[in-house]
Structure formats: structure tokens, C-alpha cells
Scaffold this motif. Structure first.
Motif, PDB file in Angstrom:
ATOM      1  N   VAL A  47     -46.589 201.565  75.096  1.00  0.00           N
ATOM      2  CA  VAL A  47     -45.156 201.779  74.856  1.00  0.00           C
ATOM      3  C   VAL A  47     -44.755 200.997  73.605  1.00  0.00           C
ATOM      4  O   VAL A  47     -45.270 199.907  73.366  1.00  0.00           O
ATOM      5  N   PRO A  48     -43.882 201.586  72.804  1.00  0.00           N
ATOM      6  CA  PRO A  48     -43.466 200.887  71.583  1.00  0.00           C
ATOM      7  C   PRO A  48     -42.434 199.805  71.887  1.00  0.00           C
ATOM      8  O   PRO A  48     -41.482 200.042  72.626  1.00  0.00           O
ATOM      9  N   PHE A  49     -42.655 198.622  71.342  1.00  0.00           N
ATOM     10  CA  PHE A  49     -41.667 197.537  71.413  1.00  0.00           C
ATOM     11  C   PHE A  49     -42.016 196.560  70.306  1.00  0.00           C
ATOM     12  O   PHE A  49     -43.126 196.630  69.754  1.00  0.00           O
ATOM     13  N   PRO A  50     -41.140 195.649  69.965  1.00  0.00           N
ATOM     14  CA  PRO A  50     -41.439 194.751  68.841  1.00  0.00           C
ATOM     15  C   PRO A  50     -42.659 193.879  69.124  1.00  0.00           C
ATOM     16  O   PRO A  50     -42.727 193.238  70.158  1.00  0.00           O
ATOM     17  N   GLY A  51     -43.619 193.935  68.234  1.00  0.00           N
ATOM     18  CA  GLY A  51     -44.808 193.111  68.382  1.00  0.00           C
ATOM     19  C   GLY A  51     -45.920 193.756  69.192  1.00  0.00           C
ATOM     20  O   GLY A  51     -46.909 193.109  69.515  1.00  0.00           O
ATOM     21  N   SER A  52     -45.775 195.041  69.500  1.00  0.00           N
ATOM     22  CA  SER A  52     -46.750 195.671  70.393  1.00  0.00           C
ATOM     23  C   SER A  52     -48.156 195.711  69.792  1.00  0.00           C
ATOM     24  O   SER A  52     -49.125 195.881  70.510  1.00  0.00           O
ATOM     25  N   LEU A  53     -48.268 195.577  68.466  1.00  0.00           N
ATOM     26  CA  LEU A  53     -49.598 195.653  67.848  1.00  0.00           C
ATOM     27  C   LEU A  53     -50.219 194.286  67.571  1.00  0.00           C
ATOM     28  O   LEU A  53     -51.301 194.191  67.017  1.00  0.00           O
ATOM     29  N   LEU A  54     -49.511 193.235  67.963  1.00  0.00           N
ATOM     30  CA  LEU A  54     -50.003 191.886  67.676  1.00  0.00           C
ATOM     31  C   LEU A  54     -51.306 191.634  68.444  1.00  0.00           C
ATOM     32  O   LEU A  54     -51.397 191.937  69.626  1.00  0.00           O
TER      33      LEU A  54
END
Ligand SMILES: Cc1cc2nc3c(=O)[nH]c(=O)nc-3n(C[C@H](O)[C@H](O)[C@H](O)COP(=O)(O)OP(=O)(O)OC[C@H]3O[C@@H](n4cnc5c(N)ncnc54)[C@H](O)[C@@H]3O)c2cc1C
Lengths: 399, 488
Positions: free
Chosen positions: B131-138
Motif C-alpha cells: 500500500v502506498p504511504f510516505p516512506g513505503s520504499l525505505l
């Protein structure tokens, strides 16, 4: 009943661009697209802007090559259109025209290139033959066995994902109405114009409109859209295939083709390399018969053949992954020339369809719109006229 | 185990060595069919039984009574006469044009290959829904399943401090396993309320009887989690994952019953190394779709699930399906479906001795019905609250991670192109789904943005196209055989 000056059948590049040029010339336009805008060939093609004679036009010997070369004046007109298209449509279309190379690997291809160049120059297309040494400077990424190439400075590519939608938006700015999920199901001549029936999905309700002129821009389905008006238009759907690599840093500024084999290569703005050149896919069957409306099926051996050719031309591709392959259907005529003009037996019924329809789509559209609105064109397009099928449509004409 | 030459022909090729594939293999090999099992992994077992590498000798690599039947199945099949093709990816399945049968295109290492089969079983399982949210790719932000895979596969600790957030009770299991392995789990946060869970059970009290083992395991997990001092939150979602190069902090935000709620004073912050997410699963049906099988969109069951007959045959004659790709239902349901698919293929191949297996079939059907009831309960329980995705995704959140397409880009494209109504059209305009994963991860989010914008209803959704190769192929694996390009 609503009425319009023109009904455009098909929301591919030809249809959307025609709607734009018609509306810009002041016509009231209704465009009907049964799927979505740019959902077939115009959004699925390789995006090559190729103005040299292609392999498919050269492969049948010099007599045929001479006949097919009659497309070249259109190429010259198309070059002018592409050079100013981004400012005309006020959109970034990822157009690059940094030169195209048609490669010769075998001796036979070298001979083909020489013959092709002479032909092109007689039509005012200034392609230039480059030696292996010159190529090593201009295109150091090429494989070692490339002997010679024909260079044309204006060739390049644009992004098919962007061009048709940009025409669609521009057409709307000029007042054209674009309907999607809307299939033209019937055309009847009435008075000096036509009555058209449209079927709108998902409700399937039928809407009837009155129109002055019809433009068949149905691409691979042009024959079907011809039959709606009781006409035979000999346009044949051909299933093609494309492959694309993962992104990589920019290293391939040119459009590449081969003189004697099916290959086109280019690197798009995002960094992916597109591999194509006219390798076939296969029509799916529905109830046992080939179904042109379904997306054709990719064929593994064709894809492998295509990629093997690509790696030979540009060995650096071997370090990349193929991300995806896709297929699409293009409509072509038996003589490789477009069908561009009014059908003599059916006044008010126009058609604009032909192969290389990405490179030439804007030209087809600009010319047909000029013809529809002014009844003439500045460039002579009579050799592309559907009049060459008079011998067939004389039997079909309702008038 | 045998190493086989390429392009061999088998009665049956099974794609996926998880519970479904293994159960089918057991039936078929038992009846003397020639069977090959292909799996991307280096060992059999699938996700749930992820085995430690051979070099680790560990007696109890999967604690807990839940896995007993599966472990036994694996041991049985390992003694049978089947061909294992591990570390092999299936790129496509081509139905033979004239005759019946299939050609299966494979990639192992850097080599393209193919095998032929009279029947194919696709049992390719599922993966977690991002799910997309801020920092999801960290780095440090992972699926709970991926964390567990790490734990099982290498028997080492993924990170020192962990936080879980999502909607799926699976998080409890992984949390407790991580605690047992020595991690410090700070909290497990569910987007639903505690009442949602209680009412879910109360509405179907029989489930407690049929699935007491599951509840026992859940209770045991809970007990271990509580004892470790881990906090359990309900009605909380991830707000953001933060850190410079690596995850260092996670904030949670309270939500209402729809999953909506904006970040603010009530946020809770945690210093952690890992964030384990579980917002449900998506089925891996792209191979069945590529082959030509009919699918249906059922979001709560995992996305594009494959239609099938009672014998587990898909709409494409000869192509069978089992396991999660028929709708998320867990390992036991997968095992039963695998058995039924094995029997279905055996009977369509007229294998001798199938008559003796009628009891096996009846047992599998009963078991499957029981598991499907439980799955319906679990899928409903863990479904995303309707407002959750919208609340979590900010403008800069990444909707398509391969192509780095933000939610804002998608929103703007939809605004400038009011005529776009399909995920494929959105893909063409935005590059969503054009990267390495080919939309396996982002499809549901792309579809959700079209649905939220009122462009399409779930009944009219179309999948992204699935074609050969369903996974990326190194160009160097393509043989340079055809050099003149004459073949058309
Ligand atoms: C794989 C591939 C690669 C190619 N590469 C290149 C290239 O590199 N360079 C190049 O110049 N050309 C290329 N082409 C060719 C080019 O794509 C086509 O010639 C061109 O896009 C045709 O445009 P069109 O608008 O005529 O047709 P289309 O884009 O096919 O549009 C026709 C539209 O009409 C609609 N339609 C049909 N019947 C009806 C009806 N009754 N009612 C309503 N709507 C209807 C269809 O749904 C369709 O959207 C390629 C083609 C393919 C398939």
C-alpha cells in the motif's frame, strides 16, 4: 437528432489527429471510439519515425520497391509536421529527430542499401551512405559486423503513449466531441449527408445522429467500418509483436533498422530500449476463427528471433533484461500505399488508413481534413485514393 | 531427485511446489503419472513451508501444530518418483495449437528452456499487497510475509526492533515467531477495531469448533506477544516510515471505522529497525491469465482469481489451477484443492487405479468446504476498511514502486484525461505497471484509484495484459540462433 459536419470513426492517432485538424478548420466534429482513446495500434506501436524505405518495402525486389517508393512524398510532408508538432499541440511528445541508421550486415544488404538510396534521392529524401569507419565514430555502440548504413538526419522517434492523447486534448480544445465506449454500428446515406447509429457501452443504448461527412479512421478495422456503409475497403489486419528492455543510461541516440531483416531499435526517454521491426504474433481464435478484436498472442520463436537480431546490431543489449513483450494489430493494404481520400461511389464517405501509421498518421490526418473541408489538397494525394478499388465498389455502391 | 534434459514431455507439469502443487503431485505420482514440479525457489515447500537451506540442519524448523499435515505431505512427496525443477521460473504456458497439451517455457539461471505436458497445474500462490504511504520504499519496510520468510529460510533475525501494521491477523503469528527468535516487537497495529474481530467470531461461532487449532495458535501468539510487553493497537494505521537511508522511526495514526483519519496530535511514534506490513494478499494468477484462463476480480479474495470447475480445471481445457490463485484460503485449502486437481487430471488422463481414490476426493472436498468457510471469515475480517487507502496515501506516496510513479501523478493524469476508464489506459499514460514487477504489485492500487475516481466499477475492471514472459528475462539468455531475420 443531433447533427455534426463530420463523424470520425476511430480514436487512434489518425482519428484523433483528423478530429483536431477538422475542428481547427472550423468543422463540428463527433469522434466515436468503441474502446478507449489510443487503446489499439496507435498506443501499441514502436514509435519509430522512419522516413527511409523500410525492409518490408524493399524485400520484394526493385520493381516492387519502385512502386512502394510512391509513399516517399508523404514522408517528406510528415517530416515537416513532426518537426513542429510539439509546439502545435502544446505538449511534450518525447519527439527526437536525431537521425536514423539503416544497417547493412551482409553483402546483399549493402547492395539493397545502395539501390534504396538512389530511389529515395529521386524523391527528394536525402539519405546518406556511411562506411564502417564513419559508423564507428557516429555510432560506437554498433556491432562489429555492420558493414554500412544509410543515414537520414530527420529520422527518430516519438512516444506513442503521448501523441494520440495530445491530439485528442487539442481536438477538444477546438470543440470536437470525443466519445469513448461508443461504436458506430450503422451508416446510411440520407440527402446530401448520412445518418449514423452509435452504440454506447455499457448501457448498449443506441443513439442516432445526422452528419455531413464520414471519416473511416478505424485502422485495422477499416474494412469492417467500410461494410457499415456497404463498401469494400481492402485493408488487412496484421498481428505484430514488440519487446522492451529495462531502463538503462542513455547510449543509443538513433533510430536503428536493418535493410534486409526485420529490426527496429530505439532508446526512449525513460531509458528503455524498444525492440521491434515487424515480427509477427498470432490472432487468437474465438469459436474457431481468428478474432481480430482480441489482442494477438505473442509467439516465442518470433520474439527470440527479433531479440537475437537486436543483440547482433547492438551487443550492449546483452547486459539488460527483457521486461515485457506485447502485441498489436496494424491495418495495411495489398499495395502498401495508404487509402486516403473520398470513395467515389459514396460521396461524403472518406477514408484515412495505412501502414506506418504512426510516422504518417499526422500527415494522413492533415491531408484528409484539408480534403474534407476544402475539397482539394495542396499535395497531390490522388495515387492514394480509394478510387483504385472502383472495380470492386462499383458493385457495392448504393447510389 | 533427477536432473533432466530440457524439452522433456511429462503427463503433468506442476507450477509451484507449495501445498497445492505437492498434494496434486502426490496423487498423480502415486498413480504412476510422470510429473515434473517447477518452482522458483531452491527447495520444495512454497511460502508457508519455506525450508532452511540444506546446510542448516534444524530439527524443528516450523514450530506449531498447524503445519503437521503439510510437513508430512512434503516428506511423502520427496520420496516419490517426481522430477523437481527448482530455481526455475516459468515464463509462459502455450496451449498447443492443433493437438491437446502445452509447452511450458522456463528460465533457470541464464538458460531458456521448455518442457511439454499433457496437463498443467498452476499453483503459483500469492504475495503481499503493498500500500502506498510516505516512506513505503525505505529499506527496513517489508511485508510481514517477507519478514517471516527471512526468519524461516535463514533462521536468523531480520532486525532487532520491529513494528507490525496492517489488517491481517497473520501479523500476530509472525510477531510471535520473531519474539521467539529474540526480536523486540514494539507493537502490532490493526486498522480495524477490537469489536470487528470479536463480532467476526461471534457471527460464526462454529468456526471456533472447526478451526480451534488456528485459534489456539492465535491465542498462543497473543499470549507470547503480551508477555513480551508488545503493545497491540486497534484502529491505527501507519502514517509514515522515516529514516535517512534506513528505517529508523514509524508513526501510527488513529483511524475511524472507515479507516479514515488524518495525522495529528494523537500520533504515536516508535523507534524501530523494521516495519512489517500486512494489508492482505494478492494472488499470482498472471501465468494462468497468460495461458488464457478466465479470471474474475474479487478484491477481498486476492484480486484476479481464476475460474475453475469442481475438478479444478480452468476455462482453458487441460489447464488446472489450485491454491491461492482460486481465491485466498490458506495452506490447508490449497492442499485440498491440489488433491482435487490431481484427481481431476488423473481422471482426464484415464490413469489406472483412480477408482481407489474416491475416498481421498470426498475427504478433500469436505476439507475444502470447511476451509473456504474459514477463508470467507478471514478475508472479510482482514479486508481493507473503505477509507484506508485514501487516508494512507499522500500526494508523494509511491503508487508504482518499479517506475516510481506517485499518487499525485496518477491523480493528475486522471484529471487531464477524463475519458480514461481502464487500468490498461492508465498504465499507458502513467507508466504504472511498466517496470520489473509488471504490475503484480501495483495493479490493485491503480485499480483502486480508478474506482475511487468513479471511472470504473469493480465489475467492469480489466486486468493488465499478461503475456510471455511473465517475469523479466536476461537478454543474454536468448539464444542467438536466428541471424538473418527472414523467418516471419
Ligand atoms: C506492434 C506495432 C508496431 C508498430 N510500429 C510502428 C512504427 O514504429 N512506426 C509507424 O509509423 N507505425 C508503426 N505501426 C503502425 C501504426 O501503429 C498504425 O499504422 C497506426 O497506429 C494506425 O493508426 P489508426 O488511428 O489508423 O488505427 P488505430 O490506432 O488502430 O485506431 C483505430 C481505432 O478505431 C476504432 N474503431 C474501429 N471500428 C470502430 C467502430 N465501428 N466504431 C468506433 N470505433 C471503431 C478502434 O477501436 C481503434 O481504437 C506499428 C503497429 C504495431 C501494431
Amino acid at each position: 437528432m443531433k447533427s455534426y459536419d463530420a463523424l470520425v470513426i476511430g480514436g487512434g492517432l489518425t482519428g484523433c489527429a483528423s478530429a483536431y485538424y477538422l475542428a481547427k478548420r472550423g468543422s463540428s466534429v463527433l469522434l466515436a471510439e468503441r474502446n478507449e482513446i489510443n487503446s489499439l495500434a496507435s498506443g501499441q506501436n514502436a514509435g519509430s519515425l522512419h522516413f527511409q524505405l523500410e525492409h518490408r518495402l524493399l524485400q520484394h525486389g526493385s520493381d516492387k520497391g519502385g512502386e512502394f517508393a510512391r509513399i516517399l512524398p508523404l514522408n517528406a510532408f510528415a517530416i515537416q509536421l513532426w518537426q513542429t508538432l510539439e509546439s502545435e499541440l502544446r505538449a511534450d511528445l518525447e519527439i527526437t529527430m536525431d537521425g536514423g541508421l539503416m544497417l547493412a550486415v551482409t553483402d546483399a544488404e549493402v547492395a539493397l542499401l545502395k539501390q534504396k538510396n538512389a530511389l529515395e534521392r529521386s524523391f527528394g529524401i536525402d539519405s546518406e551512405l556511411l562506411t564502417a569507419a564513419e559508423l564507428r565514430k557516429l555510432a560506437p555502440y554498433l556491432g562489429e559486423d555492420v558493414q554500412m548504413a544509410s543515414y537520414l538526419a530527420e529520422e527518430g522517434h516519438a512516444n506513442p503513449r503521448l501523441v494520440t492523447p495530445a491530439y485528442a486534448r487539442a481536438a477538444k480544445r477546438h470543440g470536437a466531441i470525443l466519445k469513448t465506449g461508443c461504436e458506430v454500428v450503422l451508416l446510411k446515406p440520407e440527402g446530401t449527408g448520412w445518418i449514423a447509429q452509435l452504440r454506447n457501452s455499457p448501457g448498449e443504448e443506441i443513439e442516432t445522429v445526422r452528419i455531413g461527412m464520414v471519416l473511416n479512421a478505424a485502422g485495422a478495422f477499416a474494412a469492417e467500418a467500410g461494410r457499415l456503409a456497404h463498401l469494400h475497403l481492402p485493408v488487412f489486419p496484421l498481428p505484430l509483436t514488440m519487446s522492451v528492455t529495462e531502463r538503462t543510461k542513455a547510449f543509443l541516440p538513433h533510430l536503428l533498422q536493418r535493410a534486409g531483416a526485420k529490426l527496429s531499435l530505439k532508446q526512449v526517454a525513460a531509458g528503455n530500449v524498444l525492440i521491434g521491426g515487424g515480427w509477427s504474433s498470432r490472432f487468437e481464435r474465438s469459436n474457431g476463427v481468428p478474432d481480430y478484436r482480441r489482442r494477438p498472442r505473442a509467439q516465442l520463436d518470433k520474439i527470440v528471433g527479433n531479440i537475437a537480431l537486436a543483440t547482433k546490431a547492438v551487443p550492449a543489449l546483452a547486459a539488460l533484461h527483457i521486461l515485457r513483450c506485447w502485441t498489436g494489430t496494424v491495418g495495411v493494404t495489398h499495395d502498401e500505399l495508404p487509402l486516403l481520400g473520398e470513395v467515389p461511389q459514396s460521396p461524403g464517405y472518406f477514408v484515412a488508413v495505412g501502414g506506418s501509421g504512426f510516422t504518417l498518421g499526422p500527415a494522413y490526418a492533415a491531408l484528409i481534413a484539408e480534403l474534407m473541408v476544402t475539397r482539394r489538397t495542396e499535395h497531390d494525394i490522388s495515387i492514394y485514393s480509394p478510387a483504385r478499388f472502383d472495380h470492386i465498389n462499383n458493385f457495392m455502391a448504393s447510389a | 531427485m533427477t536432473q533432466i534434459p530440457e524439452s522433456r514431455a511429462y503427463d503433468v507439469v506442476i507450477v509451484g511446489a507449495g501445498p497445492a502443487g505437492l498434494a496434486a503431485a502426490e496423487v498423480l505420482a502415486g498413480l504412476g503419472a510422470s510429473v515434473a514440479i517447477i518452482d522458483e525457489q531452491a527447495r520444495a515447500g512454497g511460502q508457508i513451508m519455506r525450508q532452511p537451506p540444506r546446510s542448516f540442519i534444524i530439527r524443528r524448523w516450523l514450530p506449531g501444530g498447524l503445519y503437521g499435515a503439510l510437513k508430512a505431505l512434503l516428506r511423502r512427496v520427496e520420496t516419490q518418483e517426481v522430477t523437481w525443477l527448482f530455481s526455475t521460473t516459468v515464463l509462459g504456458i502455450e496451449p498447443a495449437e492443433a493437438a491437446s497439451g502445452f509447452e511450458i517455457s522456463t528460465l533457470s539461471g541464464n538458460t531458456l528452456g521448455s518442457v511439454k505436458a499433457k496437463r498443467v497445474l498452476v499453483a503459483a500462490g500469492c504475495h503481499e499487497r503493498p500500500v502506498p504511504f510516505p516512506g513505503s520504499l525505505l529499506p527496513g519496510v517489508m511485508g510481514a510475509g517477507a519478514l517471516q520468510g527471512w526468519l524461516k529460510g535463514q533462521q536468523m533475525l531480520a532486525g532487532e526492533t520491529v513494528l507490525f501494521s496492517g489488517t491481517h491477523p497473520f501479523m500476530l503469528l509472525v510477531a510471535s515467531q520473531m519474539i521467539a527468535a529474540g526480536a523486540s516487537v514494539k507493537a502490532v497495529a490493526f486498522a480495524q477495531s477490537r469489536r470487528d474481530f470479536l463480532f467476526g467470531v461471534l457471527r460464526r461461532p462454529l468456526i471456533l469448533l472447526t478451526h480451534w487449532r488456528v485459534f489456539l495458535t492465535a491465542a498462543h501468539s497473543l499470549w507470547r506477544i503480551r508477555r513480551a510487553g508488545t503493545r497491540i493497537f486497534f484502529r491505527h494505521r501507519v502514517n509514515a516510515a522515516e529514516g535517512s537511508a534506513q528505517l529508523s522511526e514509524v508513526s501510527l495514526t488513529p483511524v475511524d471505522h472507515r479507516g479514515s483519519g488524518t495525522a495529528g496530535a494523537e500520533d504515536k511514534r516508535f523507534t524501530v529497525d523494521r516495519l512489517g506490513l500486512c494489508y492482505g494478499f494478492q494472488v499470482s494468477s498472471e501465468l494462468a491469465r497468460q495461458a488464457g484462463a478466465k479470471v474474475r476480480w474479487l478484491e477481498a479474495a486476492g484480486g484476479w482469481i481464476v475460474d475453475h470447475s469442481a475438478a479444478m480445471e480452468s476455462s482453458l481445457s487441460g489447464l488446472y489451477v489450485a491454491g491461492e490463485i482460486t481465491g485466498m484460503a490458506g495452506a490447508d485449502a490449497s492442499r485440498h484443492e491440489g488433491t482435487l486437481a490431481g484427481l481431476g487430471m488423473a481422471s482426464s488422463l484415464s490413469l489406472n487405479g483412480i477408482g481407489k481414490l474416491s475416498r481421498v476426493g470426498a475427504r478433500a472436498r469436505r476439507g475444502l468446504a470447511r476451509e473456504k468457510r474459514f477463508a470467507a471469515y478471514l478475508n472479510r475480517l482482514s479486508a481493507l476498511p473503505p477509507g484506508l487507502l485514501g487516508a494512507m496515501a499522500t500526494e508523494d506516496s509511491i503508487l508504482c514502486r518499479c517506475e516510481k510513479v506517485t499518487c499525485k501523478t496518477v491523480r493528475e493524469i486522471l484529471a487531464t484525461h477524463p475519458e480514461v476508464t481502464s487500468p490498461n489506459a492508465l498504465k499507458l499514460l502513467s507508466r504504472v505497471g511498466m517496470g520489473f514487477c509488471q504490475g503484480r504489485l501495483c495493479y490493485a492500487n491503480a485499480a483502486a484509484s480508478l474506482i475511487a475516481a468513479g471511472r470504473v466499477s469493480p465489475e467492469n475492471l480489466q486486468p493488465f495484459e499478461a503475456r510471455w514472459p511473465v517475469r523479466p528475462v536476461p537478454v543474454s539468455a536468448i539464444p542467438a540462433t536466428i541471424s538473418d531475420g527472414r523467418c516471419t
